[in-house]
Design a protein around this motif. Structure first.
Motif, PDB file in Angstrom:
ATOM      1  N   SER A   1       0.859  -1.172   0.000  1.00  0.00           N
ATOM      2  CA  SER A   1       0.000   0.000   0.000  1.00  0.00           C
ATOM      3  C   SER A   1       0.901   1.230   0.000  1.00  0.00           C
ATOM      4  N   LEU A   2       0.901   1.942  -1.104  1.00  0.00           N
ATOM      5  CA  LEU A   2       1.827   3.075  -1.265  1.00  0.00           C
ATOM      6  C   LEU A   2       1.127   4.382  -0.899  1.00  0.00           C
TER       7      LEU A   2
ATOM      8  N   PHE B   1       5.516  -7.468  -7.122  1.00  0.00           N
ATOM      9  CA  PHE B   1       4.250  -7.114  -6.461  1.00  0.00           C
ATOM     10  C   PHE B   1       3.163  -6.915  -7.521  1.00  0.00           C
ATOM     11  N   ASP B   2       2.122  -7.748  -7.429  1.00  0.00           N
ATOM     12  CA  ASP B   2       1.040  -7.620  -8.405  1.00  0.00           C
ATOM     13  C   ASP B   2      -0.272  -7.228  -7.717  1.00  0.00           C
ATOM     14  N   ASP B   3      -0.161  -6.744  -6.487  1.00  0.00           N
ATOM     15  CA  ASP B   3      -1.349  -6.290  -5.754  1.00  0.00           C
ATOM     16  C   ASP B   3      -0.935  -5.019  -5.008  1.00  0.00           C
ATOM     17  N   VAL B   4      -1.232  -3.881  -5.632  1.00  0.00           N
ATOM     18  CA  VAL B   4      -0.727  -2.616  -5.089  1.00  0.00           C
ATOM     19  C   VAL B   4      -1.871  -1.628  -4.921  1.00  0.00           C
ATOM     20  N   ASN B   5      -1.897  -1.008  -3.757  1.00  0.00           N
ATOM     21  CA  ASN B   5      -2.860   0.066  -3.501  1.00  0.00           C
ATOM     22  C   ASN B   5      -2.127   1.405  -3.539  1.00  0.00           C
ATOM     23  N   LEU B   6      -2.814   2.418  -4.039  1.00  0.00           N
ATOM     24  CA  LEU B   6      -2.317   3.792  -3.928  1.00  0.00           C
ATOM     25  C   LEU B   6      -3.297   4.562  -3.052  1.00  0.00           C
ATOM     26  N   ASP B   7      -2.768   5.271  -2.056  1.00  0.00           N
ATOM     27  CA  ASP B   7      -3.585   6.180  -1.238  1.00  0.00           C
ATOM     28  C   ASP B   7      -3.526   7.565  -1.852  1.00  0.00           C
ATOM     29  N   LEU B   8      -4.676   8.185  -2.020  1.00  0.00           N
ATOM     30  CA  LEU B   8      -4.729   9.553  -2.547  1.00  0.00           C
ATOM     31  C   LEU B   8      -5.637  10.406  -1.659  1.00  0.00           C
TER      32      LEU B   8
ATOM     33  N   GLU C   1      -3.969  -1.936  -8.588  1.00  0.00           N
ATOM     34  CA  GLU C   1      -5.094  -2.860  -8.443  1.00  0.00           C
ATOM     35  C   GLU C   1      -6.163  -2.280  -7.525  1.00  0.00           C
ATOM     36  N   HIS C   2      -5.761  -1.291  -6.713  1.00  0.00           N
ATOM     37  CA  HIS C   2      -6.650  -0.779  -5.667  1.00  0.00           C
ATOM     38  C   HIS C   2      -6.327   0.684  -5.435  1.00  0.00           C
ATOM     39  N   LEU C   3      -7.354   1.488  -5.177  1.00  0.00           N
ATOM     40  CA  LEU C   3      -7.127   2.897  -4.826  1.00  0.00           C
ATOM     41  C   LEU C   3      -7.972   3.262  -3.612  1.00  0.00           C
ATOM     42  N   SER C   4      -7.351   3.933  -2.654  1.00  0.00           N
ATOM     43  CA  SER C   4      -8.096   4.516  -1.539  1.00  0.00           C
ATOM     44  C   SER C   4      -8.054   6.020  -1.741  1.00  0.00           C
ATOM     45  N   CYS C   5      -9.207   6.642  -1.874  1.00  0.00           N
ATOM     46  CA  CYS C   5      -9.261   8.093  -2.099  1.00  0.00           C
ATOM     47  C   CYS C   5     -10.010   8.714  -0.936  1.00  0.00           C
ATOM     48  N   TYR C   6      -9.284   9.445  -0.104  1.00  0.00           N
ATOM     49  CA  TYR C   6      -9.862  10.024   1.104  1.00  0.00           C
ATOM     50  C   TYR C   6     -10.030  11.516   0.941  1.00  0.00           C
ATOM     51  N   CYS C   7     -11.119  12.013   1.510  1.00  0.00           N
ATOM     52  CA  CYS C   7     -11.313  13.457   1.555  1.00  0.00           C
ATOM     53  C   CYS C   7     -10.524  13.987   2.758  1.00  0.00           C
ATOM     54  N   LEU C   8      -9.747  15.026   2.533  1.00  0.00           N
ATOM     55  CA  LEU C   8      -8.925  15.575   3.622  1.00  0.00           C
ATOM     56  C   LEU C   8      -9.807  16.040   4.778  1.00  0.00           C
ATOM     57  N   THR C   9      -9.435  15.634   5.978  1.00  0.00           N
ATOM     58  CA  THR C   9     -10.116  16.176   7.161  1.00  0.00           C
ATOM     59  C   THR C   9      -9.074  16.941   7.972  1.00  0.00           C
ATOM     60  N   PHE C  10      -9.532  18.011   8.575  1.00  0.00           N
ATOM     61  CA  PHE C  10      -8.633  18.838   9.388  1.00  0.00           C
ATOM     62  C   PHE C  10      -8.774  18.381  10.827  1.00  0.00           C
ATOM     63  N   GLU C  11      -7.897  17.500  11.237  1.00  0.00           N
ATOM     64  CA  GLU C  11      -8.001  16.947  12.587  1.00  0.00           C
ATOM     65  C   GLU C  11      -7.470  17.960  13.598  1.00  0.00           C
ATOM     66  N   PRO C  12      -8.214  18.165  14.684  1.00  0.00           N
ATOM     67  CA  PRO C  12      -7.797  19.155  15.670  1.00  0.00           C
ATOM     68  C   PRO C  12      -6.342  18.958  16.109  1.00  0.00           C
ATOM     69  N   ARG C  13      -5.678  20.104  16.258  1.00  0.00           N
ATOM     70  CA  ARG C  13      -4.296  20.188  16.748  1.00  0.00           C
ATOM     71  C   ARG C  13      -3.235  19.763  15.743  1.00  0.00           C
ATOM     72  N   THR C  14      -3.630  19.401  14.515  1.00  0.00           N
ATOM     73  CA  THR C  14      -2.590  19.173  13.505  1.00  0.00           C
ATOM     74  C   THR C  14      -2.149  20.538  12.982  1.00  0.00           C
ATOM     75  N   LEU C  15      -0.980  20.541  12.327  1.00  0.00           N
ATOM     76  CA  LEU C  15      -0.440  21.778  11.779  1.00  0.00           C
ATOM     77  C   LEU C  15      -1.427  22.414  10.778  1.00  0.00           C
ATOM     78  N   LEU C  16      -2.016  21.559   9.970  1.00  0.00           N
ATOM     79  CA  LEU C  16      -2.936  22.053   8.946  1.00  0.00           C
ATOM     80  C   LEU C  16      -4.170  22.698   9.593  1.00  0.00           C
ATOM     81  N   TRP C  17      -4.639  22.066  10.636  1.00  0.00           N
ATOM     82  CA  TRP C  17      -5.813  22.581  11.358  1.00  0.00           C
ATOM     83  C   TRP C  17      -5.491  23.952  11.950  1.00  0.00           C
TER      84      TRP C  17
END
Ligand code: SF4
Length: 377
Positions: A126-127, A161-168, A193-209
């Motif tokens: 899972s990259l 590796f013939d089973d690879v996920n990309l996180d985006l 073979e697989h993609l996980s696409c997440y919507c960015l969340t601003f978690e409290p106390r992170t730099l981005l938040w």
């Protein structure tokens, strides 16, 4: 609170947490720490001790899945990775064809590491790519770039590796539809073979938040998030990927069996700093978690018990969770008695649909799963 041993369904799924990262990304609220690499050998020894204790204490059946996540497991130097994988193979029996995933950061993926993981039984990678657009990666404070991801995937293919996920990640400030489309096209060109696409969340106390709070980043509106999700669904469907869960798409035969175990509320043992475990006797369920900070985790394992806290889910609560999590998956869930009225109401809102004995989310239900969760829990 860990459960009493007798009567539990056996664990067939194992999660192992490696909490080290080279740098803490601006959006990250995972249990991950930068600048602690010196602790790795001691951490590995503690992890092995915990796994052995767990093996003696709980019922385990041959494992169906193993997931080594983080943090950045790919940061483990190859001799340590070989040691961990060897220890897992000696301590647990694996089912033939078991899925063994390792999370890797493209910046710490190289032929020697890939070779070590393959030789140790890892068969799914899972990259953590997150994006190809420099500006979005800069906002996320990711110290990686699209070229590294392309190289990492090519090296992974060469290593077999013939089973690879990309996180985006989408919904990043300054990201527009065009730059996200471009990111998706570049990801699809790699043929994962697989993609996980997440919507960015601003978690409290992170730099981005904090930056968002200080007005140094533009808000991403729900309309913008919605549009980006639309593009994601369209491009992935056109490319032949099935959306089998709220944020996950796969080619035929490549769903993540480990993640399905969480959504189907199957027992999962979690080892390592801050890892969560879930056990059930078929009626009640127990969830508990380990001490989160790596140094404190080492001390807790040495004292014989790394658990930091936990909770019991009474049968009604455990069933509600099973329905809520099951409805994250396109295949849905066989709802136990007592949920008919809530499910009929959700069906009236167009969020779920009855399919024989099962209830499944509609496309709208997948997009608005939080509304399903509110109604069911
Ligand atoms: S690499 Fe992953 S786990 Fe580590 S800090 Fe970045 S987002 Fe968090």
């Amino acid at each position: 609170m860990a459960p009493p041993g007798p009567g539990l369904l056996p664990f067939r799924h194992l999660y192992v947490h490696i909490p080290f990262c080279r740098h803490k990304c601006g959006y990250c609220d995972f249990n991950a720490y930068a600048g602690m690499e010196g602790l790795m050998p001691a951490y590995e020894a503690a992890l092995e001790q915990e796994l052995e204790q767990a093996r003696r204490r709980w019922p385990f059946a041959p494992l169906h899945t193993v997931y080594i996540g983080g943090g950045t497991p790919s940061l483990y130097p190859p001799p340590l990775a070989a040691r961990l994988l060897g220890h897992l193979a000696r301590t647990f029996e694996l089912e033939p064809g078991a899925e063994v995933t390792l999370e890797a950061n493209p910046a710490s993926t190289d032929p020697e590491r890939l070779q070590t993981w393959r030789a140790g039984g890892v068969n799914r990678l899972s990259l953590g790519v997150q994006g190809f657009d420099r500006r979005a990666l800069g906002v996320l404070e990711r110290r990686t770039d699209g070229e590294l991801a392309v190289t990492a995937l090519a090296m992974a293919r060469a290593a077999g590796f013939d089973d690879v996920n990309l996180d985006l990640i989408y919904g990043v400030p300054f990201q527009d539809i065009r730059s996200w489309e471009e990111t998706m096209h570049r990801a699809l060109a790699l043929g994962p073979e697989h993609l996980s696409c997440y919507c960015l969340t601003f978690e409290p106390r992170t730099l981005l938040w904090r930056r968002l709070q200080q007005g140094r980043l533009p808000e991403v509106t729900s309309d913008q998030q919605w549009e980006l999700l639309e593009v994601t669904c369209r491009l992935l469907a056109d490319a032949g990927y099935e959306r089998y869960e709220v944020s996950n798409w796969a080619r035929m035969g490549h769903r993540s069996r480990h993640n399905l175990a969480y959504w189907e509320c199957r027992p999962v043992y979690g080892a390592g700093a801050g890892a969560h475990s879930y056990a059930t006797d078929g009626e009640r369920a127990w969830r508990w978690w380990n001490v989160a900070r790596p140094r404190e985790y080492l001390a807790a394992v040495a004292s014989g018990d790394p658990e930091d806290g936990g909770e019991v889910l009474e049968p009604e609560q455990a069933r509600a969770e099973r329905v809520m999590l099951g409805l994250r998956c396109a295949s849905g869930v066989e709802a136990p008695a007592g949920f008919e009225r809530r499910l009929e109401e959700l069906a009236g809102s167009g969020l779920v649909v009855r399919k024989g004995q099962r209830w499944a989310p509609t496309r709208r239900g997948l997009d608005l799963h939080n509304q399903i969760a509110l109604a069911v829990l």
